[in-house]
Scaffold this active site. Structure first.
Site, mmCIF file in Angstrom:
data_model
loop_
_atom_site.group_PDB
_atom_site.id
_atom_site.type_symbol
_atom_site.label_atom_id
_atom_site.label_comp_id
_atom_site.label_asym_id
_atom_site.label_seq_id
_atom_site.Cartn_x
_atom_site.Cartn_y
_atom_site.Cartn_z
ATOM 1 N N GLU A 264 0.833 -1.226 0.000
ATOM 2 C CA GLU A 264 0.000 0.000 0.000
ATOM 3 C C GLU A 264 0.859 1.264 0.000
ATOM 4 O OE1 GLU A 264 -2.976 -0.251 3.103
ATOM 5 O OE2 GLU A 264 -4.061 -1.799 2.022
ATOM 6 N N GLU B 145 -5.571 -8.478 -0.199
ATOM 7 C CA GLU B 145 -6.278 -8.150 1.048
ATOM 8 C C GLU B 145 -7.743 -7.961 0.699
ATOM 9 O OE1 GLU B 145 -4.759 -5.186 3.730
ATOM 10 O OE2 GLU B 145 -2.686 -5.593 3.128
HETATM 11 O O1 AHR Z 1 -5.153 -5.954 7.034
HETATM 12 C C1 AHR Z 1 -5.006 -4.831 7.847
HETATM 13 C C2 AHR Z 1 -4.285 -3.677 7.157
HETATM 14 O O2 AHR Z 1 -5.087 -3.196 6.126
HETATM 15 C C3 AHR Z 1 -2.976 -4.022 6.478
HETATM 16 O O3 AHR Z 1 -1.884 -3.971 7.322
HETATM 17 C C4 AHR Z 1 -2.859 -2.929 5.445
HETATM 18 O O4 AHR Z 1 -2.122 -3.326 4.326
HETATM 19 C C5 AHR Z 1 -4.298 -2.572 5.124
HETATM 20 O O5 AHR Z 1 -4.509 -1.211 5.141
#
Ligand code: AHR
Length: 502
Positions: free
Chosen positions: A173, A292
């Site tokens: 990210e 994610e």
């Molecule tokens: O999954 C939780 C968080 O969400 C992770 O660390 C990050 O990559 C995202 O913003």
């Protein structure tokens, strides 16, 4: 009663069911690692301190890949802190989650856990506070046979054979202002390109993931993908996508339609990647690592990091408790990932244990399943062969966020070797049963091998350590085949799985 139909025909193949669609994520965040996968005080702990009950549940979930060690955590992580004698490892501030990292678990422990759980590691390198050299050092430590400084350090630490890790994430990210070392698209694109080229000098066949936007809500979404892939197109294989959903202010209708957003997101990332492909006039395609995704109630107190002088080890963080509607949404998101199997080649449910997770643990105590465990486990275990496009014909309902949305969402898989065909479906109606009709004329002779539904009159029901069993998928006796047509009644707000075979 609502009436809806789909057609299941092996001619409408999207692509293969990919095992990597059923990946998950273990981050050094909250209690995911410490008291999650690793808890020497637990009764089921093994000689490495890993919880055997969590390993069993991860196997039951059918997890394929595990992304590690972050997430936001990786952007400040020094991987060397986590190798060698545990008593000599430094304690460090983890700026991402305002916690203290004891480094009891590092890459060698994680790789041992991964082997025990039967999962494939997907390693992330720090491109926040670090760069090309540290990524190369970690790669040398993990994948080089021996005879060099880092590979010999690994051997000295007990791992004679290289880990041979295939998938690597180039940072995390990197567009997010919250990210330690966040960068502009050009800054990140250049760094990712340099890192990818150098890593391939050690191991040309790596599968590399460039960071996409941290969500489709980022103001630079689309342009970020175009710029980053402009720098990295020839050197990476995947662009990442991240998405989290939650029921906003009681808007259950929009929440149940979250897969509409995921569909749109995936198709937008594909469009951006294919634009760069056209500009570069190459045949190679970039695929999506949706590394994610989940339901996450980010505004709740349990998602707020500690502050001030409080830097705890493994605090309770992001420990969402999931209800039945959350599980139906997770099922809908799995349907979306499957129907994009032609371009989504890997995905990670974020995360595995305690932190927005299907598996929960009590420190030193019990492990239990959240409601969201069930759709993931069923899809992972039962989706085999090819993913088939099904044409949903269903009445719509009006949502605040997405306009008119079909009350039914569905996808099917078909295994050409066994003939087994599975329909995965959600009923988004909050009030009505849905009479599903499935045209099976292209697959004559099928009968129902089993059908289950996950639903509850109270869709807010959530599992606890004391009761994680009274709401779970139960047999749906309405499913039957007659005259080349499958019929089944799907309860309101439900996740449904119908297995067909000969
Ligand atoms: O999954 C939780 C968080 O969400 C992770 O660390 C990050 O990559 C995202 O913003």
């Amino acid at each position: 009663m609502i009436h809806a139909s789909i057609a299941v025909d092996p001619a409408f193949r999207v692509g293969p069911v990919r095992r990597r669609t059923f990946g998950s994520f273990v981050e050094h965040l909250g209690r995911c690692v410490y008291t999650g996968i690793h808890d020497p005080a637990a009764a089921s702990a093994d000689e490495d301190g890993f919880r055997g009950d969590v390993i069993d549940l991860a196997r039951e979930l059918g997890i394929s890949t595990i992304r590690y060690p972050g997430g936001n955590f990786v952007s400040g992580y020094r991987w060397e802190d986590g190798i060698g004698p545990v008593t000599e490892r430094p304690r460090r501030l983890d700026l991402a989650w305002h916690s203290t990292e004891p480094n009891t678990v590092g890459v060698d422990e994680f790789m041992r856990w991964s082997a025990k759980a039967g999962t494939e590691p997907m390693m992330a390198v720090n491109l926040g506070t670090r760069g090309v050299q540290e990524a190369l050092d970690l790669l040398e430590y993990c994948n080089v046979e021996g005879g060099t400084y880092w590979s010999d350090r690994r051997r000295a630490n007990g791992a004679e054979r290289p880990y041979n890790i295939r998938m690597w994430c180039l940072g995390n990210e990197m567009d997010g202002p919250w990210q330690v070392g966040a960068r502009t698209a050009d800054e990140y694109g250049r760094l990712a390109q340099q890192t990818a080229l150098a890593m391939r000098m050690i191991d040309p066949d790596l599968e590399l993931v460039a960071c996409g936007s941290s969500s489709s809500m980022m103001p630079t979404f689309g342009e970020w993908e175009r710029t980053v892939l402009g720098h990295t197109y020839e050197s990476v294989d995947y662009i990442s996508a991240h998405a989290y959903y939650f029921e906003d202010d009681g808007d259950l209708g929009s929440f149940l339609a979250s897969a509409v957003d995921m569909d749109h997101f995936v198709e937008s990332v594909i469009a951006a990647a294919d634009l760069v492909r056209a500009q570069k006039k190459v045949s190679k395609r970039i695929h999506i690592s949706f590394d994610e995704w989940n339901v996450w109630y980010q505004h709740r107190a349990e998602s707020k990091s500690p502050t001030g002088s409080d830097w705890p080890v493994a605090p309770v963080l992001l420990e969402d408790r999931y209800n039945v509607a959350d599980a139906v949404v997770v099922g809908g998101l799995l349907i979306s990932l499957l129907r994009h199997t032609d371009r989504v080649h890997a995905a990670s449910l974020a995360q595995l244990v305690n932190v927005i997770a299907p598996i929960m643990t009590e420190p030193g105590g019990r492990a239990w399943r959240q409601t969201t465990f069930h759709p993931f486990a069923q899809a992972s275990q039962l989706a085999k062969g090819d993913v088939l496009r099904v044409e949903v014909q269903a009445p719509t309902y009006e949502t605040k966020r997405f306009g008119d949305v079909p009350l039914l969402d569905a996808v099917a898989t078909h295994d050409p070797e066994t003939g087994e065909t599975v329909v995965f479906a959600i009923n988004r109606s909050t009030t009505d049963e849905l009479a599903l009709a499935v045209d099976l004329r292209a697959l004559p002779g099928l009968r129902v091998l089993g059908a289950t539904s996950l639903s509850n009159p109270d869709h807010l029901w959530a599992a606890t350590a004391d009761d994680d069993f009274s709401v779970a998928p139960v047999a749906n006796p309405t499913a039957a085949v007659a005259d080349g047509r499958l019929g089944a009644t799907l309860p309101p707000v439900s996740w449904n799985v119908i297995r067909l075979g000969r």
